[in-house]
Design an enzyme around this catalytic site. Structure first.
Site, short mmCIF file in Angstrom:
data_model
loop_
_atom_site.label_atom_id
_atom_site.label_comp_id
_atom_site.label_asym_id
_atom_site.label_seq_id
_atom_site.Cartn_x
_atom_site.Cartn_y
_atom_site.Cartn_z
N HIS A 59 0.81 -1.23 0.00
CA HIS A 59 0.00 0.00 0.00
C HIS A 59 0.84 1.28 0.00
O HIS A 59 0.29 2.37 -0.17
CB HIS A 59 -0.95 0.03 1.20
CG HIS A 59 -1.99 -1.05 1.15
ND1 HIS A 59 -2.92 -1.14 0.15
CD2 HIS A 59 -2.25 -2.10 1.99
CE1 HIS A 59 -3.70 -2.19 0.36
NE2 HIS A 59 -3.31 -2.79 1.47
N HIS A 95 -6.17 -7.17 -0.70
CA HIS A 95 -6.33 -5.74 -0.99
C HIS A 95 -5.52 -5.35 -2.21
O HIS A 95 -4.40 -5.81 -2.40
CB HIS A 95 -5.87 -4.91 0.21
CG HIS A 95 -6.56 -5.25 1.50
ND1 HIS A 95 -6.00 -6.10 2.43
CD2 HIS A 95 -7.77 -4.88 1.97
CE1 HIS A 95 -6.83 -6.22 3.45
NE2 HIS A 95 -7.91 -5.50 3.19
N ASP A 122 -4.83 -12.94 3.14
CA ASP A 122 -6.10 -12.40 3.63
C ASP A 122 -7.26 -12.70 2.68
O ASP A 122 -8.39 -12.26 2.92
CB ASP A 122 -6.01 -10.89 3.96
CG ASP A 122 -5.12 -10.10 3.02
OD1 ASP A 122 -4.73 -10.64 1.97
OD2 ASP A 122 -4.84 -8.92 3.32
N ASP A 163 -2.45 -10.50 -2.59
CA ASP A 163 -3.07 -10.04 -1.34
C ASP A 163 -4.54 -9.69 -1.63
O ASP A 163 -4.88 -9.26 -2.74
CB ASP A 163 -2.32 -8.80 -0.83
CG ASP A 163 -2.77 -8.34 0.55
OD1 ASP A 163 -2.11 -8.71 1.53
OD2 ASP A 163 -3.80 -7.62 0.63
N1 Q9C Z 1 -12.86 -1.51 6.79
C1 Q9C Z 1 -2.67 -5.30 4.08
O1 Q9C Z 1 -3.31 -6.31 4.02
N2 Q9C Z 1 -8.08 -1.46 7.21
N3 Q9C Z 1 -3.22 -4.12 4.46
C2 Q9C Z 1 -9.14 -1.67 6.31
C3 Q9C Z 1 -11.61 -1.94 6.24
C4 Q9C Z 1 -6.73 -1.47 6.66
C5 Q9C Z 1 -4.60 -3.99 4.74
C6 Q9C Z 1 -10.45 -1.22 6.90
C7 Q9C Z 1 -6.40 -2.71 5.88
C8 Q9C Z 1 -4.97 -2.71 5.41
C9 Q9C Z 1 -1.20 -5.33 3.82
ZN ZN Z 2 -4.21 -7.19 2.43
#
Ligand code: Q9C
Ligand code: ZN
Length: 358
Positions: free
Chosen positions: A165, A203, A290, A201
């Site tokens: 990210h 995300h 995830d 991932d």
């Molecule tokens: N409502 C990685 O998996 N929060 N980052 C999300 C959703 C942050 C994920 C909130 C998620 C970051 C590396």
């Molecule tokens: Zn992630």
């Protein structure tokens, strides 16, 4: 398989985040990396190496040098201004629209002004040991790259904190430095070849996409929860295909809620076809777990079998592969899911025998 790991990650131990309108305990905790270390350590097929220091240059090849300087000094700055909280969060975000028609202005001076410039969300607090841990994760990734360039077919870097990210000049999403992008840039420089990135991932890796969006020598392929419902919301759309020289070197494959192994693997094949059609002899994998059906913050439905199969299909590309850890938050199964992914890439059998019943 060689595994690069450093205990330095434990100095980044965030407590809180804001998610879905609520303050909650942070999911990106040291126990994650320890669970992976323990699973791989119990299997003779994995041997561990400590990272070596690679210095700042590979980081500033990808990130704004001012962001590196900010992260290096931010904790001392926080204390120097008399702050006593053990976690540093932004309380404003200096979004460009705030200064519309006024020019960008100068960087704020106070710690809170500065974190509101450099951090884009409420999930990524800094604590006293964040900076050394983030630097350690970069060294883990670059050491894994060294081993791959030294002739290893596939190497795993147990990076924590994760990286995908983090963009050139902004961080967030549990990430500080973009480990995979730093390795990709260094690989491109050292080999003079194009490099492909496969990001699995849950995300979308908005940082990696941003860093290479205009580049024709780096292909970014990502499978992720559709940003119309999933974090980071602002990037990861199928119509984002790259710009200028990078046109057609960015492939987003957004996935529906409850996506099954079968539907996931069909999308994976599209991504792998694009990688196979792209030149180069190396592959960088941003490995997030995830996507797991039991992950507490995500909504796909993958099982451990899928991870083994994704690893197996990635190996079929026949490229030197550097696998770097990103997310994955169901800690009881995280280690075994990573191990099965890596068994897949090594052509070893699926092994569910160590998956705990929880
Ligand atoms: N409502 C990685 O998996 N929060 N980052 C999300 C959703 C942050 C994920 C909130 C998620 C970051 C590396
Ligand atoms: Zn992630």
């Amino acid at each position: 398989m060689r595994v690069v790991y450093s205990p330095q990650h434990t100095s980044h131990d965030p407590e809180h985040e804001v998610s879905d309108g609520r303050p909650i305990m942070n999911y990106e905790v040291p126990e994650r990396a320890e669970a992976i270390r323990i699973s791989l350590g119990a299997d003779d097929g994995f041997t561990f190496d400590e990272p070596t220091e690679h210095g700042a240059e590979p980081i500033t090849a990808v990130h704004d040098p001012s962001m590196l300087a900010y992260l290096e000094g931010s904790w001392a700055d926080w204390l120097a201004w008399g702050q006593t909280a053990r976690e540093m969060f932004p309380d404003t975000f200096s979004l460009p629209a705030l200064r519309e028609g006024m020019g960008p202005g100068r960087e704020p001076r106070t710690p809170l002004g500065r974190i509101g410039r450099w951090c884009f969300d409420m999930a990524t607090p800094m604590v006293e040991g964040t900076y050394p841990a983030a630097r350690g994760a970069v060294d883990v990734a670059l050491t894994a790259m060294d081993l791959a360039l030294g002739g290893e077919r596939a190497v795993y870097g147990l990076c924590r904190p994760p990286g995908h990210h983090a963009a050139r000049a902004v961080f967030g999403g549990y990430c500080f430095f973009n480990n995979a992008a730093i390795v990709t840039e260094e690989l491109a420089r050292r080999t003079g070849e194009p490099v492909a990135i496969l990001d699995v991932d849950y995300h979308h890796g908005n940082g990696t996409q941003q860093i290479f969006y205009g580049r024709g020598d780096v292909l970014y392929v990502s499978l992720h929860g559709d940003p119309d419902r999933a974090y980071p919301y602002f990037a990861g759309f199928a119509e984002e295909t790259g710009a200028g020289a990078g046109e057609h070197a960015n492939l987003n494959l957004p996935l529906p809620e409850a996506c099954s192994n079968e539907e996931y693997l069909a999308n994976l094949d599209r991504g792998l076809e694009a990688i196979a059609a792209f030149g180069g002899s190396t592959l960088v994998v941003s490995l997030g777990i995830d996507t797991y059906g039991r992950d507490p913050i995500c909504d796909l439905a993958l099982t451990t079998e899928a991870y083994h199969e994704v690893g197996r299909r990635a190996a079929a590309l026949g490229r030197t592969t550097i696998v770097l850890q990103e997310g994955g938050y169901f800690v009881p199964h995280l280690g075994e899911n990573v191990r099965n992914w890596l068994l897949g890439i090594e052509g070893r059998e699926l092994d569910l025998s160590a998956l705990p019943e929880v």
